[in-house]
Write a protein that holds these residues in place. Structure first.
Motif, short mmCIF file in Angstrom:
data_model
loop_
_atom_site.label_atom_id
_atom_site.label_comp_id
_atom_site.label_asym_id
_atom_site.label_seq_id
_atom_site.Cartn_x
_atom_site.Cartn_y
_atom_site.Cartn_z
N VAL A 27 -16.42 2.46 16.03
CA VAL A 27 -15.39 3.57 14.84
C VAL A 27 -14.84 4.46 15.47
O VAL A 27 -15.22 4.69 16.46
N LEU A 28 -13.69 4.95 15.60
CA LEU A 28 -13.65 6.71 16.06
C LEU A 28 -14.65 7.77 15.96
O LEU A 28 -15.22 7.21 14.88
N PRO A 29 -14.65 8.70 16.89
CA PRO A 29 -15.63 9.45 17.07
C PRO A 29 -15.29 9.91 15.50
O PRO A 29 -14.22 11.32 15.24
N GLN A 30 -16.55 10.04 14.69
CA GLN A 30 -16.27 11.05 13.61
C GLN A 30 -16.89 12.12 13.75
O GLN A 30 -16.28 13.03 12.42
N ASN A 241 -5.85 7.26 20.11
CA ASN A 241 -5.07 6.96 19.26
C ASN A 241 -4.40 4.93 19.55
O ASN A 241 -4.07 4.43 18.49
N GLN A 242 -4.15 4.70 20.80
CA GLN A 242 -3.84 3.46 20.95
C GLN A 242 -4.84 2.29 20.41
O GLN A 242 -4.69 1.51 19.89
N ILE A 243 -6.21 2.62 20.72
CA ILE A 243 -7.49 1.57 19.99
C ILE A 243 -7.36 2.29 18.87
O ILE A 243 -6.96 0.75 17.86
N ASN A 244 -6.72 2.60 17.95
CA ASN A 244 -7.00 2.97 16.85
C ASN A 244 -6.08 2.28 16.01
O ASN A 244 -6.18 1.35 15.17
N GLU A 245 -4.39 2.08 16.24
CA GLU A 245 -3.39 1.28 15.80
C GLU A 245 -3.73 0.22 16.55
O GLU A 245 -3.22 -0.55 15.37
N ALA A 246 -4.50 -0.42 17.53
CA ALA A 246 -4.62 -1.68 17.30
C ALA A 246 -5.62 -2.42 16.86
O ALA A 246 -5.96 -3.40 16.01
N ASN A 247 -6.46 -1.88 16.46
CA ASN A 247 -7.31 -1.94 14.86
C ASN A 247 -6.92 -1.84 13.72
O ASN A 247 -7.35 -2.71 12.93
N TYR A 248 -6.64 -1.22 13.88
CA TYR A 248 -5.79 -1.64 12.58
C TYR A 248 -4.87 -2.54 12.08
O TYR A 248 -4.29 -2.88 10.92
N LEU A 249 -3.76 -2.78 13.42
CA LEU A 249 -2.78 -4.31 13.41
C LEU A 249 -3.54 -5.38 13.53
O LEU A 249 -3.04 -6.16 12.51
N LYS A 250 -4.67 -5.69 13.47
CA LYS A 250 -5.90 -6.53 14.27
C LYS A 250 -6.22 -6.34 11.77
O LYS A 250 -6.13 -7.55 11.95
N LYS A 282 -9.75 -0.48 6.11
CA LYS A 282 -9.43 1.24 5.03
C LYS A 282 -10.73 2.21 6.25
O LYS A 282 -10.49 3.88 6.61
N LYS A 283 -11.27 1.93 7.21
CA LYS A 283 -11.58 2.71 8.59
C LYS A 283 -10.84 2.91 9.82
O LYS A 283 -10.69 3.97 10.42
N TYR A 284 -9.95 2.30 9.91
CA TYR A 284 -8.76 2.97 10.40
C TYR A 284 -7.53 3.47 10.40
O TYR A 284 -6.48 3.75 11.04
N ASN A 285 -7.16 3.11 8.86
CA ASN A 285 -6.22 3.81 8.42
C ASN A 285 -6.62 4.82 7.17
O ASN A 285 -5.56 5.45 6.03
N THR A 286 -7.77 6.27 7.82
CA THR A 286 -8.98 6.96 7.04
C THR A 286 -7.62 7.65 6.11
O THR A 286 -6.39 7.95 6.81
N SER A 290 -1.76 2.73 1.79
CA SER A 290 -1.96 1.57 2.81
C SER A 290 -1.12 0.42 1.78
O SER A 290 -1.50 0.37 0.25
N THR A 291 0.19 0.07 1.28
CA THR A 291 0.78 -1.50 0.65
C THR A 291 0.05 -2.33 1.34
O THR A 291 -0.68 -3.39 0.13
N ASP A 292 -0.46 -2.31 2.63
CA ASP A 292 -1.26 -3.29 2.89
C ASP A 292 -2.26 -3.38 2.42
O ASP A 292 -3.50 -4.74 1.51
N LEU A 293 -3.44 -2.81 2.37
CA LEU A 293 -4.46 -2.63 1.92
C LEU A 293 -4.56 -2.87 0.21
O LEU A 293 -5.74 -3.41 -0.44
N VAL A 294 -3.68 -2.22 -0.62
CA VAL A 294 -3.47 -2.60 -2.24
C VAL A 294 -3.43 -4.11 -2.52
O VAL A 294 -3.75 -4.75 -3.00
#
Length: 655
Positions: A27-30, A241-250, A282-286, A290-294
């Motif tokens: 998890v990215l630093p909360q 940010n790169q790790i966050n975007e990569a996790n969102y892409l996954k 939900k975790k990486y696009n807080t 998101s249309t993908d989430l819907v």
């Protein structure tokens, strides 16, 4: 000792790879409060850089908290007439509205900035134009989106204008994929695993939307493997940010894999992928819409509904779902209607169905007209751009031609000057005479070669014509034998043999009718083959709606003959068995695609009565099925069979 040392090195490398992958999934630093850091920055310039460089900015405070603070800063800047700060805060405000899914407000602010951005810095122009591009896409105003992209090219933000995503939004998924592959493949470097994952995910999405689900699934699996390689790459360092975007892409890729399994009716397989995708998005696009989430939430609700797990289905349907796109709203209403229908609450089911009817009634005509107009606009602008590019190329060619002519003139001047020298004169005369002799010899050889090629083509056409005539004679002999035969089984076998002979004869007929004797255009061949089969089965087949999608596909004779025989068997079986009552709503769909230097894909479906329960046992005794399997082996592939809710589906890939 050396062996032990190698084992230690391999162990260290594996540990580093595992550590990097585990670190990527953390998890990215909360505990890092980006909102508080934003407020502590001294001015708008540092705040706008901080805002747009932190993709996980809503980790602790919602977008509405950010919006309230930005509004305060904006009002304060307006009071002090700080025009630069006003622009910065309006850009942030527009992006926040976009993240919340309020695209109209986001666009309104961006358009206000666009009207007065002539003196803006290039970086701020880029932010404004990218926001407008994204807003127009979400609002489906594609003609406006094209104007923005052309403007971006004019001011040097991009070299080319691409329309592939717009074509996909307008339903032209196959063209979108072709344009995307042409434009983007050359820009993806071999070692850039993230870019390769994005590329394969986008190709898979176009194929999924085009209903080429098995092929799409292979691209999504490749994208998933590439993003895992990206995580395990310990050589190249990555920012937060790169790790966050990569996790969102996954998360998006996993959702697309789940959607493919839903399309294939593999609901139990789809659920783990969709569930993990929802958690990762939900975790990486807080805090962002998101249309993908819907879509993934609706897909997993449908899976549980199909598996009769109504409690889980309603949990996902009521999970704060706020679809914006019309198709998602319609799907949610449809799922609710199906749930209430299955649980016996027919009144509630009717209510949701009526909602969908009202939405469709209000949108169908207008949406169709708007979509047609926008597609026409895209095509016209695309053609206009192509015309301009051709004019530029024509001008470059004309310039090159003039330069060549000028160079020739200079050479001629030198040549003329050399003529007046005595030594050069004798050499030039000799070369000139020899050149004439060589040209005559070349012309004679060229004439001989051309005549030989013409004679060869004529002979090949004659051979194919005679082979076709001989096959027709065989077919006629089989017809005569049928008339003199009383056994029904023998008549059926002879008719089937005659149909197969006609399929081969049609190949040779198409070859000698073509200018190119090496390949066969499959769309016309399949249409002719269908007509031939219909003439054999006169009692059936005329009420069946047959759709053929093989435009532009060409095969050589070695692949066309086994393919034609397989298709002959499939169509014959559909006419004989799939529609015993000659239904008027019978449908057959034939799909054939061949991508250059890649494998092809064949799919055959009908909505008939389907295969019998003992079809596996019959496969061992049926000559037709054994024949199709052997022909598939000739194509170096395997014939796959799927039972569907409405009939049967046969498919295979081939090289």
């Amino acid at each position: 000792m050396k062996k032990r040392f190698s084992v230690i090195i391999v162990g260290i490398i594996c540990f580093l790879c595992s550590y990097q992958e585990a670190k990527a999934q953390e998890v990215l630093p909360q505990d890092e409060n980006y909102f508080q850091q934003f407020k502590e920055l001294p001015d708008s310039e540092t705040r706008i850089d901080f805002f747009f460089n932190n993709s996980n900015r809503y980790n602790q405070n919602s977008a509405y908290d950010w919006l309230d603070s930005v509004n305060v800063y904006l009002n304060s800047s307006k009071k002090t007439n700080d025009s630069i700060s006003v622009i910065d805060y309006q850009l942030i405000q527009s992006q926040i509205y976009f993240d919340l899914g309020d695209y109209e407000k986001s666009l309104a602010i961006a358009k206000e900035l666009f009207d007065r951005m002539d003196n803006f810095e290039l970086e701020k122009k880029t932010l404004i134009l990218n926001l407008m591009d994204a807003d127009y896409s979400k609002l489906e105003l594609y003609d406006k989106q094209i104007e923005i992209r052309r403007y971006k090219r004019e001011i040097g933000l991009t070299k080319n204008v691409s329309f592939y995503d717009i074509y996909s939004s307008l339903g032209q998924h196959r063209k979108a994929m072709e344009d995307y592959m042409t434009e983007e493949k050359r820009n993806v470097e071999d070692g850039d695993f993230y870019a390769q994952a994005v590329y394969n995910n986008n190709i898979g999405n176009y194929l999924r939307l085009d209903k080429s689900t098995p092929t799409a699934l292979s691209y999504f699996n490749k994208a998933n493997a590439l993003i895992d390689v990206y995580f395990s790459d310990v050589i190249n360092s990555k920012t937060t940010n790169q790790i966050n975007e990569a996790n969102y892409l996954k998360g998006v890729i996993l959702g697309n894999i789940g959607k493919c399994h839903v399309q294939l009716k593999e609901f139990e397989k789809a659920i783990p992928y969709l569930d993990e995708s929802i958690e990762m998005i939900k975790k990486y696009n807080t805090g962002k819409f998101s249309t993908d989430l819907v879509e993934n939430t609706l897909e997993i609700a449908e899976c549980y509904l199909q598996l009769n797990n109504y409690e889980k289905a309603t949990d996902y349907l009521s999970d704060g779902l706020t679809p914006v796109r019309i198709e998602n709203i319609l799907k949610r209403n449809r799922l609710y209607a199906a749930y209430y229908d299955r649980t016996g609450d027919f009144k509630s089911a009717t209510t949701y169905l009526k909602r969908n009817i009202r939405i469709r009634d209000s949108l169908d005509v207008n949406a169709t007209n708007i979509k047609s107009q926008q597609l026409e606009s895209v095509l016209s602008q695309d053609l206009e751009y192509s015309r301009k590019m051709m004019e530029v190329q024509k001008a470059d060619l004309e310039k090159s031609r003039n330069e060549i002519l000028e160079k020739d003139e200079r050479i001629n001047l030198v040549f003329i000057s050399l003529i007046f020298t005595l030594l050069g004169f004798s050499g030039l005369v000799y070369a000139y005479l020899k050149s004439i002799k060589n040209q005559r010899l070349i012309a004679e050889q060229k004439h001989f070669i051309e005549n030989s090629l013409i004679e060869k083509d004529s002979l090949l056409k004659e051979i194919h014509h005679r082979v076709k005539n001989n096959l027709q004679m065989v077919s006629s002999l089989l017809s005569l034998q049928t008339k003199n035969t009383r056994s029904k089984a023998a008549i059926v076998a002879l008719e089937e043999g005659k149909s197969r002979v006609k399929a081969m004869a049609l190949i040779h007929q198409k070859l000698y009718q073509n200018e190119d004797l090496s390949v066969i255009e499959m769309q016309g061949y399949i249409e002719s083959l269908i007509n031939s089969v219909q003439s054999v089965y006169k009692k059936g087949g005329h009420n069946i709606n047959i759709t053929i999608d093989a435009e532009g596909v060409e095969l050589d004779i070695d692949r066309a003959i086994p393919f034609g025989l397989i298709l002959n068997e499939l169509v014959s079986n559909s006419f004989k068995y799939a529609f015993p009552h000659d239904e008027e709503n019978g449908k057959i769909y034939i799909h054939l695609r061949k991508i250059q230097d890649q494998e092809g894909f064949f799919e055959y479906t009908d909505n008939g009565v389907g295969l019998p329960e003992d079809s596996d046992e019959r496969a061992n005794s049926s000559m037709g099925i054994r024949l199709m399997n052997r022909l598939a082996n000739q194509l170096q592939t395997t014939l796959n069979t799927d039972r569907t809710a409405e009939g049967v589906r046969f498919w295979f890939n081939f090289k």
